[in-house]
Design an enzyme around this catalytic site. Structure first.
Site, PDB file in Angstrom:
ATOM      1  N   TYR A 131       0.826  -1.208   0.030  1.00 18.51           N
ATOM      2  CA  TYR A 131       0.161   0.006  -0.118  1.00 18.51           C
ATOM      3  C   TYR A 131       0.897   1.415  -0.059  1.00 18.51           C
ATOM      4  O   TYR A 131       2.049   1.325   0.221  1.00 18.51           O
ATOM      5  CB  TYR A 131      -1.034  -0.036   1.155  1.00 18.51           C
ATOM      6  CG  TYR A 131      -0.406   0.364   2.438  1.00 18.51           C
ATOM      7  CD1 TYR A 131       0.478  -0.658   3.088  1.00 18.51           C
ATOM      8  CD2 TYR A 131      -0.250   1.693   3.147  1.00 18.51           C
ATOM      9  CE1 TYR A 131       1.025  -0.238   4.362  1.00 18.51           C
ATOM     10  CE2 TYR A 131       0.004   1.634   4.339  1.00 18.51           C
ATOM     11  CZ  TYR A 131       0.887   0.892   4.928  1.00 18.51           C
ATOM     12  OH  TYR A 131       1.592   1.184   6.032  1.00 18.51           O
TER      13      TYR A 131
ATOM     14  N   LYS B 125       6.502  -1.974   1.975  1.00 14.95           N
ATOM     15  CA  LYS B 125       5.200  -1.393   2.528  1.00 14.95           C
ATOM     16  C   LYS B 125       4.156  -2.268   2.388  1.00 14.95           C
ATOM     17  O   LYS B 125       3.368  -2.103   1.536  1.00 14.95           O
ATOM     18  CB  LYS B 125       4.985   0.098   1.936  1.00 14.95           C
ATOM     19  CG  LYS B 125       4.317   0.969   3.056  1.00 14.95           C
ATOM     20  CD  LYS B 125       4.168   2.361   2.737  1.00 14.95           C
ATOM     21  CE  LYS B 125       2.979   3.120   3.333  1.00 14.95           C
ATOM     22  NZ  LYS B 125       3.387   3.079   4.848  1.00 14.95           N
TER      23      LYS B 125
ATOM     24  N   GLU C 103      11.780   2.896  14.574  1.00 12.40           N
ATOM     25  CA  GLU C 103      10.882   3.868  13.774  1.00 12.40           C
ATOM     26  C   GLU C 103       9.586   3.726  14.674  1.00 12.40           C
ATOM     27  O   GLU C 103       9.572   2.771  15.344  1.00 12.40           O
ATOM     28  CB  GLU C 103      10.556   3.447  12.384  1.00 12.40           C
ATOM     29  CG  GLU C 103      10.028   2.215  12.285  1.00 12.40           C
ATOM     30  CD  GLU C 103       9.937   1.845  10.531  1.00 12.40           C
ATOM     31  OE1 GLU C 103       9.426   3.043   9.772  1.00 12.40           O
ATOM     32  OE2 GLU C 103       9.750   0.756  10.120  1.00 12.40           O
TER      33      GLU C 103
ATOM     34  N   LEU D  15      11.210   1.547   7.262  1.00 10.51           N
ATOM     35  CA  LEU D  15      10.576   1.877   5.868  1.00 10.51           C
ATOM     36  C   LEU D  15      11.273   3.002   5.572  1.00 10.51           C
ATOM     37  O   LEU D  15      11.510   4.138   6.377  1.00 10.51           O
ATOM     38  CB  LEU D  15       9.226   2.082   6.117  1.00 10.51           C
ATOM     39  CG  LEU D  15       8.410   2.582   4.712  1.00 10.51           C
ATOM     40  CD1 LEU D  15       8.519   1.424   3.897  1.00 10.51           C
ATOM     41  CD2 LEU D  15       7.265   3.032   5.152  1.00 10.51           C
TER      42      LEU D  15
HETATM   43  N1  PDD Z   1       2.793   4.861   7.502  1.00  9.99           N
HETATM   44  N2  PDD Z   1       7.427   3.896   9.014  1.00  9.99           N
HETATM   45  C1  PDD Z   1       6.230   3.060   8.791  1.00  9.99           C
HETATM   46  C2  PDD Z   1       6.253   1.704   9.648  1.00  9.99           C
HETATM   47  C3  PDD Z   1       5.336   3.579   8.286  1.00  9.99           C
HETATM   48  O1  PDD Z   1       4.154   2.701   8.267  1.00  9.99           O
HETATM   49  C4  PDD Z   1       5.339   4.743   7.603  1.00  9.99           C
HETATM   50  C5  PDD Z   1       3.745   5.278   6.889  1.00  9.99           C
HETATM   51  C6  PDD Z   1       6.226   5.634   7.678  1.00  9.99           C
HETATM   52  C7  PDD Z   1       6.484   6.905   6.980  1.00  9.99           C
HETATM   53  O2  PDD Z   1       6.533   6.868   5.630  1.00  9.99           O
HETATM   54  P1  PDD Z   1       6.027   8.079   4.720  1.00  9.99           P
HETATM   55  O3  PDD Z   1       6.623   9.120   5.156  1.00  9.99           O
HETATM   56  O4  PDD Z   1       6.097   7.565   3.442  1.00  9.99           O
HETATM   57  O5  PDD Z   1       4.578   8.213   5.135  1.00  9.99           O
HETATM   58  C8  PDD Z   1       7.392   5.068   8.193  1.00  9.99           C
HETATM   59  C9  PDD Z   1       1.570   5.281   6.596  1.00  9.99           C
HETATM   60  C10 PDD Z   1       1.297   6.748   6.446  1.00  9.99           C
HETATM   61  C11 PDD Z   1       0.552   4.414   7.096  1.00  9.99           C
HETATM   62  O6  PDD Z   1       0.542   3.305   7.538  1.00  9.99           O
HETATM   63  O7  PDD Z   1      -0.728   4.741   7.353  1.00  9.99           O
END
Ligand code: PDD
Length: 287
Positions: free
Chosen positions: A33, A149, A182, A207
């Site tokens: 996703y 992801k 994270e 990620l």
């Molecule tokens: N999550 N780390 C994890 C485990 C994440 O699921 C996310 C993003 C990030 C940040 O990535 P980005 O800057 O590309 O949004 C880091 C999304 C927003 C979610 O699961 O809703």
């Protein structure tokens, strides 16, 4: 106004949208996703999100559900049809629908795609940023391929729920050596006494966040030094500031970790100015 979702080639009313009971995303979490922020009518950093989608799909050997250009059009169309000016657009691709069997289905099985969009309240987000958030820490219990992801988010769900029940908003996964990996759905950062931004290298264990990359662009533009290295909870507690990044939160100050204040327990000026600069530096695609 009724919400509209895109499901496998059709725009359908959100409350009537559904996927097959043997979708492999549903049975095996066999899918990936992306979440993009929508701000002031623009989809933020869409090319980077689609690059990462391509990487996640490639790592799992799932094919693109439609070409990249048509996919961009679908994202924009879902945002437009839902009249989202500020919010989020969500995109999920699974290996498709097949009789339940762990082996990959036959090569002619089409990947399944869903795109949804929702509004968020930028004023509520700004208020939250002005207050800052609290995080808890939890031991890492995810698989090694968190660089993909994937929709397999059960440890993240449990960690976030634990945070909520502790009165916090995010949970930070800790490596066995006590360093911060994270958040459950965000990347973690600190600002040192010298004003250096520190975040864990994205080579393994986290990620590679898109918001993280854009914050690095802002730092480069403003001659702020960034160090990609691990940091401990102790270092974070005695740092000048801590913050998290994600498409859903942009840059959000962290004011407490496990109930202990970070610095003076107030949002830091560096995090707030990165948040302020974000929209101007990010890549914007009109929806
Ligand atoms: N999550 N780390 C994890 C485990 C994440 O699921 C996310 C993003 C990030 C940040 O990535 P980005 O800057 O590309 O949004 C880091 C999304 C927003 C979610 O699961 O809703």
């Amino acid at each position: 106004m009724s919400r509209i979702a895109y499901v496998n080639g059709r725009y359908v009313p959100h409350n009537a949208a559904s996927v097959h009971i043997e979708d492999r995303g549903y049975q095996f979490a066999d899918g990936v996703y992306e979440v993009c922020e929508v701000a002031r009518g623009y989809i933020i950093d869409m090319p980077r999100h689609l690059d990462r989608l391509g990487r996640s799909l490639g790592e799992l050997r799932i094919s693109w559900p439609l070409g990249r250009k048509p996919l961009e059009m679908v994202l924009r169309e879902v945002v437009r049809r839902n009249k989202v000016v500020n919010g989020l657009v969500y995109l999920q691709v699974t290996r498709g629908v097949a009789k339940r069997d762990h082996f990959f289905p036959s090569a002619d099985t089409a990947p399944a795609i869903v795109v949804t969009a929702k509004r968020t309240d930028p004023r509520a987000a700004s208020k939250k940023a002005a207050k800052g958030i609290s995080v808890i820490t939890v031991p890492e219990n995810r698989w090694e391929r968190v660089d993909i992801k994937s929709v397999g988010l059960l440890p993240n769900v449990l960690a976030r729920q634990k945070a909520k029940e502790a009165g916090a908003q995010e949970a930070w996964f800790l490596d066995t050596d006590g360093t911060v990996k994270e958040g459950a759905a965000t990347n973690a950062w600190i600002v040192t006494g010298e004003g250096v931004l520190v975040t864990r290298p994205a080579e393994s264990g986290i990620l590679r966040g898109i918001t993280r990359a854009t914050v690095m662009d802002i730092a480069a533009r403003h001659n702020i030094k960034v160090e990609e290295r691990a940091f401990s909870v102790e270092e974070a507690l005695s740092a000048r500031e801590a913050f998290i990044t994600a498409a859903t939160t942009v840059v959000m100050p962290v004011v407490a970790i496990d109930g202990h204040p970070v610095a003076n327990g107030h949002p830091g000026s560096v995090a707030l100015s990165l948040r302020e600069a974000f929209f101007d530096v990010a890549e914007k695609t009109l929806a």
